[in-house]
Design a protein around this motif. Structure first.
Motif, short mmCIF file in Angstrom:
data_model
loop_
_atom_site.label_atom_id
_atom_site.label_comp_id
_atom_site.label_asym_id
_atom_site.label_seq_id
_atom_site.Cartn_x
_atom_site.Cartn_y
_atom_site.Cartn_z
N ALA A 174 13.79 -28.96 2.14
CA ALA A 174 12.86 -30.00 2.59
C ALA A 174 13.19 -31.33 1.92
N THR B 78 8.57 -29.25 17.90
CA THR B 78 8.87 -28.08 17.09
C THR B 78 8.96 -26.82 17.95
N ASP C 164 12.84 -30.05 16.09
CA ASP C 164 12.74 -30.31 14.65
C ASP C 164 12.01 -29.18 13.93
N ASN C 165 12.29 -29.05 12.63
CA ASN C 165 11.59 -28.10 11.76
C ASN C 165 11.63 -26.67 12.28
N ASN D 206 12.41 -23.70 11.07
CA ASN D 206 12.65 -23.16 9.74
C ASN D 206 12.69 -21.63 9.72
N GLY E 34 16.43 -27.78 10.68
CA GLY E 34 15.59 -26.76 10.06
C GLY E 34 16.22 -26.23 8.79
#
Length: 295
Positions: free
Chosen positions: A17, A41, A67-68, A70, A112
Motif C-alpha cells: 500500500a 474496484t 484498481d485495488n 488485492n 493491486g
C-alpha cells in the motif's frame, strides 16, 4: 491501436500500500490522453466484475482502470475478450436477448497487492512489479509533486514517446518474443524499446502462468500422476486417492469429480507432460488416460 496487452501494476501483499501503483497508471493516462481515469474496484465476484467492465466499455473512456484488486485471482471471460477482440460483443443491461457491438481501443490497467490472473488472462496481461523496499511506503517523503510534474511536462514526455515510436516505424528493429494477437503492438511499441536496451516484457508471461493457481494445480496433479504410474494407461477408477484430493480439494476428493477433472485435461500440456485419452474398443467400457512426457 486496435489491440494491445493490458498491464498489471502490483506490489507485495502486506507492504504494497502506498507504493504508487495508481499514481503510475494515472501518469501514463495523463501523458497519453491528458485524461484522469475513473477507477473502479473488483467485488471479488466474477459476475459483478463483468457488469462493471460492461459499464466501463459503454462509457468509452480511453482507459479501463481496475484498481485495488488485492490478493485476488482474477478470472473474466469479458476482460479476455476486450483484450483480444475489437470490436467485441456485449449484452445490454436488463436485456438478456440483445447483444451490441462495441469498438474499444481502451488501455487496460489493473493495480493491486499480490494480484494474479488466471486462465486465458495470463497471456493477455504484462506484469509491472513495484516494491518500495520498506514496510510503510506511504510514509516516504518526496521533494516534488509527481502528478504536477507529469502534468507540467506532458508535452515533453509525449513528444519523447512519439519520437521513439516514429523511429521504430522508420527503422526495422530486431523482433522480440512473439505474442499472439498483439503482433502490431509488439512491432510498433515493444520492439523499438528493445532496440534501445529495454528488457522484453513478454518474457514475464511465463511467470504469470507459473503464478496461476489453476495451472499450478494441474502441474502438481500431473507430477503426482507420473510419480505413481509413469506413462502407463490408467482408468479413473484405478487412480490413487491422492489424485482425487488434488483434483477436488474443497470436497476432499470424490471419484465423480476426479473423472470430470481428468476428462477436461485431455490434450492439456503442463509441467513437461501431456494428457492423452485412450478410447476403449468396447462401447460400454470407460476410456483410459496416459501421461506422456513432452520434453
Amino acid at each position: 491501436m486496435p489491440l494491445a496487452p493490458g498491464f498489471i501494476i502490483r506490489s507485495p501483499q502486506y507492504s504494497g500500500a502506498g507504493t504508487g501503483k495508481g499514481l503510475l497508471v494515472r501518469a501514463a493516462s495523463q501523458i497519453a490522453f491528458n485524461f484522469s481515469p475513473k477507477a473502479f474496484t473488483s467485488s471479488g465476484e466474477r459476475a459483478e466484475l463483468e457488469k462493471r467492465l460492461t459499464a466501463a466499455l459503454v462509457a468509452a473512456d480511453p482507459i479501463i482502470f481496475l484498481d485495488n484488486v488485492n490478493a485476488e485471482v482474477v478470472r473474466s471471460n469479458l476482460l479476455a475478450q476486450i483484450a483480444t477482440e475489437n470490436p467485441c460483443a456485449i449484452r445490454r443491461f436488463r436485456e438478456n436477448t440483445k447483444v451490441v457491438s462495441i469498438t474499444s481501443s481502451a488501455f487496460l490497467a489493473m493495480t493491486g497487492n499480490a494480484t494474479t490472473v488466471s486462465e486465458d488472462l495470463a497471456r493477455r496481461f504484462l506484469i509491472v512489479e513495484l516494491d518500495a523496499g520498506c514496510e510503510d511506503p506511504e510514509q516516504r517523503r518526496f521533494d516534488e509533486d509527481f502528478r504536477l510534474t507529469i502534468k507540467e511536462k506532458r508535452n515533453e514526455l509525449l513528444a519523447a514517446a512519439l519520437t521513439i515510436w516514429r523511429w521504430g516505424r522508420r527503422n526495422q528493429s530486431k523482433p522480440g518474443l512473439a505474442l499472439g494477437s498483439f503482433e502490431q503492438w509488439a512491432t510498433w511499441c515493444r520492439d523499438p524499446l528493445l532496440a534501445l536496451g529495454c528488457p522484453d516484457p513478454v518474457r514475464r508471461i511465463s511467470e504469470i502462468k507459473r503464478d496461476d493457481p489453476l495451472r499450478a494445480q494441474v502441474v502438481e496433479f500431473f507430477t503426482t500422476w507420473h510419480e505413481l504410474y509413469g506413462e502407463r494407461p490408467m482408468k479413473v477408477k484405478e487412480l490413487d486417492i491422492r489424485l482425487c484430493r488434488l483434483a477436488d480439494p474443497q470436497e476432499r476428493g470424490s471419484r465423480q469429480s476426479l473423472a470430470s477433472f481428468v476428462a477436461r485435461l485431455e490434450g492439456t500440456r503442463a509441467g513437461g507432460f501431456v494428457m492423452l485419452r485412450i478410447k476403449s474398443p468396447s462401447k460400454w467400457s470407460p476410456s483410459s488416460y496416459a501421461l506422456k512426457r513432452t520434453e
